[in-house]
Every structure is written in C-alpha cells, then in structure tokens.
Design a protein around this motif. Structure first.
Motif, short mmCIF file in Angstrom:
data_model
loop_
_atom_site.label_atom_id
_atom_site.label_comp_id
_atom_site.label_asym_id
_atom_site.label_seq_id
_atom_site.Cartn_x
_atom_site.Cartn_y
_atom_site.Cartn_z
N ASP A 265 -16.42 -20.94 36.98
CA ASP A 265 -15.81 -21.27 38.27
C ASP A 265 -15.80 -22.95 38.49
O ASP A 265 -15.80 -22.99 39.51
N ASP A 267 -14.11 -24.71 37.36
CA ASP A 267 -12.96 -25.61 37.72
C ASP A 267 -12.80 -26.27 38.92
O ASP A 267 -12.93 -27.20 39.48
N THR A 268 -13.44 -25.48 39.95
CA THR A 268 -13.61 -24.90 41.17
C THR A 268 -14.49 -25.71 42.31
O THR A 268 -14.31 -25.92 42.91
N GLN A 270 -16.80 -29.14 43.37
CA GLN A 270 -16.52 -30.32 43.91
C GLN A 270 -18.03 -30.86 43.51
O GLN A 270 -18.51 -30.96 45.17
N GLN A 345 -16.63 -25.51 47.18
CA GLN A 345 -16.63 -25.11 45.62
C GLN A 345 -14.55 -24.91 46.74
O GLN A 345 -14.87 -24.62 48.12
N GLN A 346 -13.34 -25.34 45.67
CA GLN A 346 -12.58 -24.44 46.41
C GLN A 346 -12.07 -22.81 45.49
O GLN A 346 -12.41 -22.88 44.84
N MET A 347 -12.00 -22.13 47.23
CA MET A 347 -12.15 -20.61 46.46
C MET A 347 -10.65 -20.60 47.12
O MET A 347 -9.74 -20.20 48.27
N ASP A 348 -10.27 -19.08 46.38
CA ASP A 348 -8.72 -18.76 46.15
C ASP A 348 -8.96 -16.99 47.22
O ASP A 348 -10.62 -16.94 46.92
#
Length: 666
Positions: A265, A267-268, A270, A345-348
């Motif tokens: 993960d 790429d997600t 930060q 983190q960017q979480m989907d």
C-alpha cells in the motif's frame, strides 16, 4: 626383518594408530556444532559411523572394501534425502559433506588419506559457520584450527607434545598477520556466507499468526534478536522504540493472520520527505543501523519508517520493511524513521471493509461492551480513551501466565469478563475486537518494543523478551492510523522500562542475568563480533580505513602501507620458521631418509637400521640405481665416513635438493 619394495611415494605409509585416533577426535570436534543444527537423525548417523570407525581402528581391519564404502555412501545419501527432503541446499549439502567425510575416514589407511581428511575438515568448518555465527563459534573455530595445525605435525612424525606446542605457537605468531589480512583484503558488499534462506527456516520466532500465548511464549528464551546503533550517537527514549515487523489484519475463527506480503500500500501512504524533516528541529528523525539474523527478509523498523533509496529494500502493507532477497546469516541494514505514533494514509472503501471484518458469531459479550463504549463516545479518539480506561480501571493484570480459556472460541470474552489476566497479545486482540465490533477499522502490529542500551559500545540490543503486540486504530477525522498500546493502560512501566520491570518477581527468572558484569562483557563481545567479524563488508572496511585516516590516501601509497604492515606482522612467523628449519633440519639424514621412505616399506625403526651400502644394494637389485643416485650415495658415504668430515650447511642443503629431484623421478 620383513621389508618389500614400496610404491615410490612415501605418503602411502600408514600413520600410527594413536595419531589416527587423535585425527578422529578432531573430526568429532569439527562436526560438533553441526550436530546441534542438523536434524537429530543425521547427527545420529554421523555418531554411529564415527563410533564404528574408532572401533575398527583397534582391530585388524585397516580399511573397508570399496563395495562396502559405495554401499555406505548410497545409504547415507538416501538417509539425508528422506530426513531432510532434498539433497541440495544448505542443510542437505552440509549433512552430506559431514557424512562423506566420516566415510572417507573408513578408507584412511595411508598418510595421504589422512592428509586429505584434514583438508576436508577445513571445508567442514565453513559449513558450521553457515548455521551459527554467534560469538561462541570463535573459541570453537580457534580450537579447531589449533587441532588442524597440530595434526599436520603429528602426520609429519612429530611427537604429540611437540606438535601441540608448535601448533599453539604457530597460531599465536600467525594471529597478527591473520587480523591484518582480514582487514585489508577486498570485501564484497555482503558477507561471504550469504546464501538463500530455506522456506521452512525461522529465525526471530515471530509467527505470522497470533493466538493467546504467541508472544508470551517467546519471552522466557531471552534470545538475541538484533543489535542497533543510532547515527550521531542519538539515544532515544525507550518508550519511542516500537519496532514494527508484521501487521495482523485478518481474523479467521478467532486467530489473527498477517496481511499478505505480496501486496503493498506504498502508493497510498503519505509519509513526510526525509530531506524536509532533516531541516526541522522537532521532526524526531533518526537514522539507525541494524545487524540482524535474516528472517525471510523481515526487517524490524521503528515507527514510522521512511522511504529509502536502497534498491534492495521494499515496503509492504502496513509500512513494514522487507528486503528483496532473503538469505542465510546476519545482514546489515540502514534505515530512517520518524518517531511518531501515527501513520497517514489514503484509505479506500475496500481497505476500510478489510480492517473491520470479524468472524460471525464469536465473542458476543465483547460486541455488547463495544456497543456500550461507542454510545458513550463522540469520536474515534474518545472511543479509544474509553477502551483504555476500561482496562485501567477494570482490575486487569499484566502477566506471563494468565488463565486461558479451554474453549476454542470466544477467547476474547473469557479474557475481558472472566480471567482479566493477559499479556500484550491478549490486550491487543481485545482492543481490535472492540473497535471492529462497532465498525472502527483496527489492526494488530507485532514486533518488539524497547531494548537494552549499552553505553560502553553505544549500541542497543533487542531480545526476544522485547517481543510485543500493539494496535493501530483508524482515526477517520484525521486520516491517520493511530498507535494504541493497550498494555500501557495496565503496565505503563512495560513501555518505559522493559518487560522485566513490569512482571511479578516470580516471573522474571531468566530475563536478567544473575551475573550482570559477565553478561555485560558477553553482550559487548557479541556486538563487536557481529559488527567487525561476521558482518565485515565493504562498508565496515571503509569505516575502518576512515578511522585510521587512510580512506582518502592515494591508492599507491595506501597499497605500500598495507604491504609494509603485512610484512611486519609476518616477520615473527617467518623468523620462527627459519630458526626451526635451521635447528631441526639435517640435510644429509633427511635426504637419505627420504630415499628410504620412497623405495622401501617398513617401520621407522627398520628403516633406520639400513645403512647406505645396504640401501645401495637394494636399489641396484631392483634396477633403480642410476648414475645420479649412485653419485649422491657415494658423496654421502664419503662425507659420513671419510677423513675430510662433513661439509658446511650450504653444501649439505645443495646435496639435499639434488636428492629430492632424483627421488621425484624414481
């Protein structure tokens, strides 16, 4: 006196039985470490073969027939295959080598056979280092080399006491030269014994599954996990040292499983830029170097590890660090981290769903408690505070030996509402269950917490007693994973001062040494052994040259200095060897004995009784007395028995060299 003409190679003579027995004892010493690292059945096979060979030594059976040796060789190969599952790879190769060497001893009849056996044992020593690179291998290796040197003396016919004395002296005189050569010989970027790691190997003891007792069972062994040095001699707080190794994200039937390491993960995430952090005084940026036994490429990294330019490193789900190629033995890794308790983190939605999954129907009481605490909370952070308060005020105890549920399910319910005793994994498990039960994403992180600082060497040692489990809970309002260590709610001293200070007195056995001064020296020795011997690579060599102010020196000058140092350290050994040669060498006697050994079979006492005229007659009888040999024998008789007496040493050595040439061409 019974004698017969022998093959023209004196190495075909058989050493005394006592010498052969000593060489077999040496074989047992060289193989000793491998008996602890290879499967027990392989060690048992070696022991049986060794005992049989010793027994045959004291019988009239000098060697086994070829067909018997071939049969034993096939049997040992089959045995290794069935016990290890292969005949290739480190374990199988070293096992085969060890058993083949003991089989070689079964055909050990001549001096040449035993010399080959000694050389094979030298290779086997390297096999021992492939399995174990601890400091305890140093005295074993020194003793093995001492036995090897002394054994060469025994095979040369020297008395045992003299061989032992000379072996020790050679070892001492050659030590400075060995150290210098070790330091200056060009190195690889990785240790020489870096070989691929078998899939079934396990080093650190951290499992990729988590059950009650998984972490607490590791604590009593107190085995060394890794050493750490911080850049610029930084000494961080113990409470900031959270070494993350694995992330547990999936619960199946009440058991936690690590996330799949084929995913990332990265790429997600930060993560802040290291160059920017280095300019800030409040960044908590640290650089550090680990020396660690490779565990399938898993690298403990401080929360939170930052991106690194090293091509052999990668990061997987949960910001854990891995190396691309796992290999056997110790490895050196340099990392940078920001000592903060959160990860942005960017979480989907798929990730949010994954970190809220729970097996249906388990731990109903825990689910009801979670609903109750959630109703009292206005945010995720307040919900976390309520969980911590529940542990802190609920009479919970931190112990290595908690009461465990005998049921295979609802273990979290038993911990929260019955025993209220647990170790770190129990508190981490309960916290994640409480969070996920109300839809708050949460996960368990396992690794190590804290460590022991050694001010003399300015390094940290992290041991199995520092193994720890904590949690990360998703704070949606801030978009971060927040580290939550529920153990600190019931035993804050565990995080601040180590596990031995948090446990009851009766559970601390083995976590601290009864002889702290001795343990201190052992720990320091282990660190320096790993740093400067086992893991000595190009980086270490450059650091050493820099310490001696030689790194920036012109290459020709550096090579000249190195050559001079090598000659100076070799000088004592060279002088001793020359003196030994001058004292012990008798060119005429040695030359005539060389001729006797080359052409006549017999014991030393029998050979010494043969005079030069009788020897000349034997050679003539078998057609070996050529003109050169006749001239040398005539010269010998004239010097030994003539009126002119013995010539000077230079003339004698010239005669000896001629005799060697003649014997070589017989």
């Amino acid at each position: 006196m019974v004698m017969w003409l022998a093959d023209p190679v004196f190495l075909r003579k058989s050493p005394p039985v006592r010498t052969q027995f000593i060489l077999l004892l040496m074989l047992a010493w060289v193989a000793l470490p491998l008996l602890f690292d290879l499967p027990l059945s392989v060690g048992a096979a070696f022991a049986v073969l060794w005992i049989v060979r010793v027994a045959l030594l004291f019988t009239n059976v000098k060697k086994l027939p070829l067909w018997a040796l071939v049969l034993l060789l096939v049997a040992t190969a089959v045995w290794v295959y069935f016990r290890i599952g292969t005949i290739i790879g480190r374990d199988a190769s070293v096992a085969l080598l060890m058993l083949m060497i003991v089989l070689k001893a079964f055909e050990g009849e001549t001096l040449r056979d035993w010399q080959i056996l000694l050389l094979a044992q030298l290779i086997l020593m390297g096999g021992g280092l492939l399995f174990n690179q601890s400091i305890w291998m140093a005295p074993w290796l020194i003793m093995a080399l001492f036995c090897l040197i002394s054994s060469l003396g025994l095979l040369a016919g020297i008395k045992p006491s003299t061989a032992l004395r000379q072996g020790a002296l050679i070892l001492v005189l050659s030590f400075p030269l060995t150290v210098i050569l070790f330091m200056v010989v060009p190195r690889k970027a990785t240790p020489l014994w870096g070989i691929p790691q078998p899939q079934q190997s396990a080093i650190t003891g951290l499992s990729d599954t988590l059950d009650p007792g998984t972490i607490s069972n590791l604590i009593p062994s107190n085995a060394l996990a890794f050493n750490v040095t911080f850049d610029n001699n930084v000494i961080p707080r113990n409470a900031d040292l959270y070494w993350r190794v694995m992330v547990m994200g999936n619960n199946r039937g009440g058991q936690w499983h690590a996330v799949k390491e084929q995913y990332t993960d990265e790429d997600t995430l930060q993560l802040p830029d290291r160059a920017v952090l280095s300019k800030r005084s409040d960044s908590k940026l640290v650089g550090y170097q680990l020396i660690i036994q490779d565990d399938h490429g898993r690298i403990p990294a401080l929360d939170q590890p930052l991106p690194d330019s090293q091509s052999d490193l990668q990061r997987r789900v949960g910001n854990v660090v891995r190396v691309n190629k796992s290999r056997e033995g110790l490895r050196r890794v340099h990392l940078y981290s920001q000592l903060v308790p959160n990860l942005r983190q960017q979480m989907d939605q798929a990730l949010l769903n994954y970190y809220t999954q729970l097996p249906a129907g388990l731990n109903p009481e825990t689910r009801r408690l979670a609903q109750q605490l959630a109703k009292e909370s206005g945010s995720s952070e307040e919900f976390i505070r309520h969980i911590m308060a529940y542990f802190r005020k609920g009479g919970f105890q931190y112990t290595l030996t908690p009461k465990r549920s005998h049921e295979s399910v609802n273990k979290t319910d038993f911990f929260l509402f019955n025993s209220q005793e647990g170790f770190c994994e129990d508190y981490a498990d309960a916290t994640v269950w409480l969070a996920r039960a109300v839809g708050v994403p949460a996960r368990i992180v396992i690794g190590y917490q804290g460590g022991e600082y050694h001010p003399d060497g300015k390094f940290w040692q992290i041991r199995s007693k520092d193994a720890h489990a904590w949690t990360e809970i998703w704070i949606a309002e801030k978009g971060i994973w927040q580290r939550v260590d529920p153990t600190s709610a019931v035993a804050s001293v565990r995080v601040q001062n180590g596990v031995e200070n948090a446990l009851p007195a009766e559970q601390r056995a083995g976590l601290s040494s009864s002889y702290p001064l001795i343990q201190k020296y052992l720990d320091n020795g282990q660190f320096y052994w790993q740093q400067w011997v086992v893991n000595y690579d190009t980086g270490s060599q450059n650091s050493l040259l820099d310490w001696f102010k030689l790194k920036d020196m012109p290459r020709p000058v550096l090579l000249l200095i190195i050559a001079m140092v090598i000659m100076l350290t070799a000088l004592p050994l060279v002088i001793w060897l020359r003196r030994q040669g001058n004292v012990q060498t008798q060119p005429l006697i040695d030359g005539i004995n060389l001729l006797k050994q080359a052409v006549i079979e017999g014991e030393a006492s029998e050979l010494s009784a043969i005079g030069p005229l009788e020897l000349q007659a034997i050679l003539a009888e078998h057609g070996l007395l050529n003109d050169n040999l006749a001239a040398l024998l005539a010269q010998y008789i004239e010097w030994q028995y003539g009126a002119e007496g013995m010539p000077n040493r230079r003339v004698q050595r010239a005669w000896y060299r001629k005799m060697k040439q003649v014997v070589r061409h017989l």
